[in-house]
Write a protein that holds these residues in place. Structure first.
Motif, PDB file in Angstrom:
ATOM      1  N   PRO A 317      57.233  63.473  29.304  1.00 47.29           N
ATOM      2  CA  PRO A 317      56.551  62.529  30.206  1.00 47.29           C
ATOM      3  C   PRO A 317      57.270  62.469  31.542  1.00 47.29           C
ATOM      4  CG  PRO A 317      57.872  61.356  28.583  1.00 47.29           C
ATOM      5  CD  PRO A 317      57.902  62.801  28.180  1.00 47.29           C
ATOM      6  N   GLN A 318      56.570  62.045  32.559  1.00 45.78           N
ATOM      7  CA  GLN A 318      57.154  61.984  33.902  1.00 45.78           C
ATOM      8  C   GLN A 318      57.965  60.699  34.081  1.00 45.78           C
ATOM      9  OE1 GLN A 318      57.182  64.522  36.265  1.00 45.78           O
ATOM     10  NE2 GLN A 318      56.482  65.586  34.442  1.00 45.78           N
ATOM     11  N   ARG A 319      58.929  60.509  33.200  1.00 46.18           N
ATOM     12  CA  ARG A 319      59.863  59.404  33.326  1.00 46.18           C
ATOM     13  C   ARG A 319      61.092  59.744  32.483  1.00 46.18           C
ATOM     14  NH1 ARG A 319      59.735  53.860  30.581  1.00 46.18           N
ATOM     15  NH2 ARG A 319      61.944  54.353  30.768  1.00 46.18           N
ATOM     16  N   MET A 320      62.186  59.111  32.784  1.00 45.92           N
ATOM     17  CA  MET A 320      63.370  59.285  31.957  1.00 45.92           C
ATOM     18  C   MET A 320      63.250  58.376  30.745  1.00 45.92           C
ATOM     19  SD  MET A 320      67.378  59.219  33.022  1.00 45.92           S
ATOM     20  CE  MET A 320      67.460  57.464  33.411  1.00 45.92           C
ATOM     21  N   CYS A 321      63.413  58.949  29.574  1.00 48.48           N
ATOM     22  CA  CYS A 321      63.157  58.212  28.331  1.00 48.48           C
ATOM     23  C   CYS A 321      64.410  57.499  27.842  1.00 48.48           C
ATOM     24  CB  CYS A 321      62.613  59.151  27.268  1.00 48.48           C
ATOM     25  SG  CYS A 321      60.990  59.797  27.669  1.00 48.48           S
ATOM     26  N   VAL A 322      64.802  56.453  28.541  1.00 47.32           N
ATOM     27  CA  VAL A 322      65.898  55.590  28.105  1.00 47.32           C
ATOM     28  C   VAL A 322      65.521  54.154  28.460  1.00 47.32           C
ATOM     29  CG1 VAL A 322      67.197  55.920  30.263  1.00 47.32           C
ATOM     30  CG2 VAL A 322      68.383  55.166  28.189  1.00 47.32           C
ATOM     31  N   HIS A 323      65.760  53.243  27.504  1.00 43.96           N
ATOM     32  CA  HIS A 323      65.291  51.868  27.633  1.00 43.96           C
ATOM     33  C   HIS A 323      66.349  50.930  27.069  1.00 43.96           C
ATOM     34  CE1 HIS A 323      62.204  48.657  27.715  1.00 43.96           C
ATOM     35  NE2 HIS A 323      62.701  48.274  26.545  1.00 43.96           N
ATOM     36  N   ALA A 324      66.718  49.914  27.838  1.00 37.56           N
ATOM     37  CA  ALA A 324      67.661  48.898  27.369  1.00 37.56           C
ATOM     38  C   ALA A 324      66.931  47.996  26.386  1.00 37.56           C
ATOM     39  CB  ALA A 324      68.209  48.097  28.541  1.00 37.56           C
ATOM     40  N   SER A 325      67.153  48.229  25.096  1.00 33.24           N
ATOM     41  CA  SER A 325      66.308  47.621  24.068  1.00 33.24           C
ATOM     42  C   SER A 325      66.886  46.348  23.455  1.00 33.24           C
ATOM     43  CB  SER A 325      66.049  48.636  22.951  1.00 33.24           C
ATOM     44  OG  SER A 325      67.282  49.091  22.405  1.00 33.24           O
ATOM     45  N   LEU A 326      68.196  46.120  23.593  1.00 28.03           N
ATOM     46  CA  LEU A 326      68.805  44.926  22.998  1.00 28.03           C
ATOM     47  C   LEU A 326      69.971  44.453  23.845  1.00 28.03           C
ATOM     48  CD1 LEU A 326      69.643  44.142  19.324  1.00 28.03           C
ATOM     49  CD2 LEU A 326      71.513  44.122  20.987  1.00 28.03           C
ATOM     50  N   ILE A 327      70.083  43.130  23.979  1.00 30.04           N
ATOM     51  CA  ILE A 327      71.260  42.531  24.609  1.00 30.04           C
ATOM     52  C   ILE A 327      71.640  41.304  23.786  1.00 30.04           C
ATOM     53  CG2 ILE A 327      69.920  41.104  26.259  1.00 30.04           C
ATOM     54  CD1 ILE A 327      72.187  41.786  28.309  1.00 30.04           C
ATOM     55  N   ARG A 328      72.934  41.222  23.444  1.00 26.08           N
ATOM     56  CA  ARG A 328      73.394  40.159  22.547  1.00 26.08           C
ATOM     57  C   ARG A 328      74.734  39.622  23.065  1.00 26.08           C
ATOM     58  NH1 ARG A 328      74.719  42.986  18.128  1.00 26.08           N
ATOM     59  NH2 ARG A 328      72.591  43.050  17.318  1.00 26.08           N
ATOM     60  N   PHE A 329      74.865  38.279  23.124  1.00 25.35           N
ATOM     61  CA  PHE A 329      76.107  37.678  23.613  1.00 25.35           C
ATOM     62  C   PHE A 329      76.151  36.204  23.233  1.00 25.35           C
ATOM     63  CE2 PHE A 329      72.827  37.578  26.849  1.00 25.35           C
ATOM     64  CZ  PHE A 329      72.847  36.257  27.317  1.00 25.35           C
ATOM     65  N   LYS A 330      77.341  35.632  23.350  1.00 28.26           N
ATOM     66  CA  LYS A 330      77.485  34.189  23.184  1.00 28.26           C
ATOM     67  C   LYS A 330      77.270  33.554  24.549  1.00 28.26           C
ATOM     68  CE  LYS A 330      80.759  32.498  20.586  1.00 28.26           C
ATOM     69  NZ  LYS A 330      82.100  32.041  20.093  1.00 28.26           N
ATOM     70  N   HIS A 331      76.373  32.611  24.608  1.00 25.33           N
ATOM     71  CA  HIS A 331      76.041  31.980  25.887  1.00 25.33           C
ATOM     72  C   HIS A 331      77.312  31.484  26.568  1.00 25.33           C
ATOM     73  CE1 HIS A 331      74.159  29.406  28.876  1.00 25.33           C
ATOM     74  NE2 HIS A 331      72.964  29.882  28.519  1.00 25.33           N
ATOM     75  N   PRO A 332      77.544  31.853  27.829  1.00 29.65           N
ATOM     76  CA  PRO A 332      78.800  31.500  28.501  1.00 29.65           C
ATOM     77  C   PRO A 332      78.989  30.006  28.756  1.00 29.65           C
ATOM     78  CG  PRO A 332      77.254  32.485  30.051  1.00 29.65           C
ATOM     79  CD  PRO A 332      76.660  32.654  28.689  1.00 29.65           C
ATOM     80  N   VAL A 333      77.909  29.230  28.691  1.00 34.58           N
ATOM     81  CA  VAL A 333      78.017  27.792  28.945  1.00 34.58           C
ATOM     82  C   VAL A 333      77.797  26.998  27.645  1.00 34.58           C
ATOM     83  CG1 VAL A 333      77.134  25.824  30.262  1.00 34.58           C
ATOM     84  CG2 VAL A 333      77.245  28.104  31.326  1.00 34.58           C
ATOM     85  N   THR A 334      76.715  27.247  26.957  1.00 35.28           N
ATOM     86  CA  THR A 334      76.399  26.474  25.739  1.00 35.28           C
ATOM     87  C   THR A 334      77.115  26.999  24.502  1.00 35.28           C
ATOM     88  OG1 THR A 334      74.491  27.832  25.112  1.00 35.28           O
ATOM     89  CG2 THR A 334      74.106  26.062  26.706  1.00 35.28           C
ATOM     90  N   LYS A 335      77.594  28.249  24.567  1.00 33.39           N
ATOM     91  CA  LYS A 335      78.282  28.921  23.448  1.00 33.39           C
ATOM     92  C   LYS A 335      77.353  29.245  22.285  1.00 33.39           C
ATOM     93  CE  LYS A 335      81.899  28.448  25.962  1.00 33.39           C
ATOM     94  NZ  LYS A 335      82.311  29.582  26.809  1.00 33.39           N
ATOM     95  N   GLU A 336      76.054  29.076  22.478  1.00 30.37           N
ATOM     96  CA  GLU A 336      75.086  29.441  21.445  1.00 30.37           C
ATOM     97  C   GLU A 336      74.828  30.954  21.493  1.00 30.37           C
ATOM     98  OE1 GLU A 336      73.682  27.481  19.111  1.00 30.37           O
ATOM     99  OE2 GLU A 336      74.997  25.871  19.834  1.00 30.37           O
ATOM    100  N   PRO A 337      74.553  31.580  20.341  1.00 30.48           N
ATOM    101  CA  PRO A 337      74.248  33.019  20.345  1.00 30.48           C
ATOM    102  C   PRO A 337      72.902  33.297  21.016  1.00 30.48           C
ATOM    103  CG  PRO A 337      73.915  32.100  18.160  1.00 30.48           C
ATOM    104  CD  PRO A 337      74.554  31.008  18.975  1.00 30.48           C
TER     105      PRO A 337
END
Length: 346
Positions: A317-337
């Motif tokens: 396909p006429q595009r680069m086939c890479v996609h940021a599919s997941l991001i996971r962290f502890k909230h920097p202020v509330t500390k919630e996941p």
């Protein structure tokens, strides 16, 4: 229409050949050429090392200037994005996670960018548009990106990225079928002085070449020390772009960027002998050094052959086939996941 296109393309190539033979290449517009064409690569390098009597440092500087001009022209062709196009995956008072479309610039002061739309839509409190952006995705990478909305969010997210306490996973199609089902790529990266400003795998030979360059001429960024880089990969599926004929084999990978270096995923995949499908820089006949800068003899067993790379290039396909599919962290202020997931569009 096909005849007209061929005639234009043939005339353009003829013009390029004539101009190249007369050393007039810098006068032509490279945006008119296919991104992976031999003529474009000649324009980009300008054959400086062969035809220039200037010093090695001056040759590197000239190559960098030529390539940066091409990249600016490509930015002019980037996709636009409207507030109505913005896909917000998660938002609270301190941060927002958005799904960046393919072809859109992350930030830019000259052209439409995702940052401008996010700033207008979310109206951050007490921070500038530059402070809001704590990490970036390349124009040809789609997927999840987190932005700060307050100064607390800025400081907290910067700490998470600096201490590598934020997980980012990508999904990509790569050329050929990998032998392994899982693995860790540990290859240090450095700037490529033969193809500036792009990256390559660092080698002792390349590091020694930096000693011959004049830091008063060559930009400091090109002479930075190599940086450790690690990418974890897991095979999700092995398939074909033409499954009926079993032609153009590809592998779908889950990639976890552990170190987060510039163009890390692209170079690491290419250095394994399986470049990302649609990568016109680090892939087959790309702008940067092939195989991440490694020799064919240095590639692992099972690397995609030239025949396979040609097959995929014809079907991709006429595009680069890479996609940021997941991001996971502890909230920097509330500390919630916080965990956000986005399905790749390919």
């Amino acid at each position: 229409m096909a005849t007209s296109y061929f005639s234009i393309g043939f005339s353009l190539q003829l013009l390029m050949i004539l101009a190249y033979s007369q050393a007039f290449i810098p006068l032509l517009n490279p945006s008119l050429l296919p991104r992976n064409s031999e003529l474009l690569r000649r324009y980009q390098s300008q054959e400086i090392s062969e035809h220039s009597s200037s010093s090695p440092s001056e040759q590197v500087r000239q190559k960098l200037q030529a390539q940066m001009e091409i990249l600016r022209k490509q930015d002019e062709l980037s996709s636009t994005i409207q507030p109505s196009d913005l896909e917000i995956v998660y938002q609270d008072d301190h941060l927002v996670v958005v799904n960046k479309p393919y072809g859109v610039l992350c930030t830019s002061k000259e052209y439409p960018s995702l940052a401008q739309v996010v700033f207008e839509a979310c109206q951050p409190s007490g921070i500038t548009i530059d402070q809001m952006i704590v990490h970036r995705l390349g124009r040809e990478t789609s997927g999840l990106m987190v932005c700060a909305l307050t100064m607390e969010g800025v400081r907290g997210l910067q700490t998470l990225f600096r201490t590598r306490k934020i997980t980012r996973q990508y999904e990509a199609l790569v050329v050929g079928h990998l032998n392994e089902s899982e693995g860790l790529i540990r290859l240090p990266l450095m700037r490529d002085i033969d193809h500036p400003p792009f990256m390559r795998v660092s080698t002792e030979e390349q590091q020694r070449r930096l000693l011959d360059l004049n830091p008063d001429i060559v930009p400091r960024k090109l002479m930075e020390a190599p940086k450790a880089a690690m990418t974890h990969f897991v095979v999700k599926t092995r398939d074909y772009l033409q499954p009926e004929q079993q032609v153009a084999p590809v592998t779908r990978l889950q990639l976890t960027s552990i170190s987060g270096r510039t163009h890390q995923l692209n170079v690491h995949c290419a250095a394994r002998g399986h470049p990302i499908v649609g990568d016109f820089v680090y892939g087959y006949q790309g702008t940067a050094a092939p195989n991440g800068g490694l020799k064919l003899s240095e590639l692992p067993a099972g690397a995609a052959t030239e025949e396979v790379q040609v097959q995929v290039q014809k079907q991709q396909p006429q595009r680069m086939c890479v996609h940021a599919s997941l991001i996971r962290f502890k909230h920097p202020v509330t500390k919630e996941p916080v965990e956000c997931i986005s399905k790749p569009p390919f």
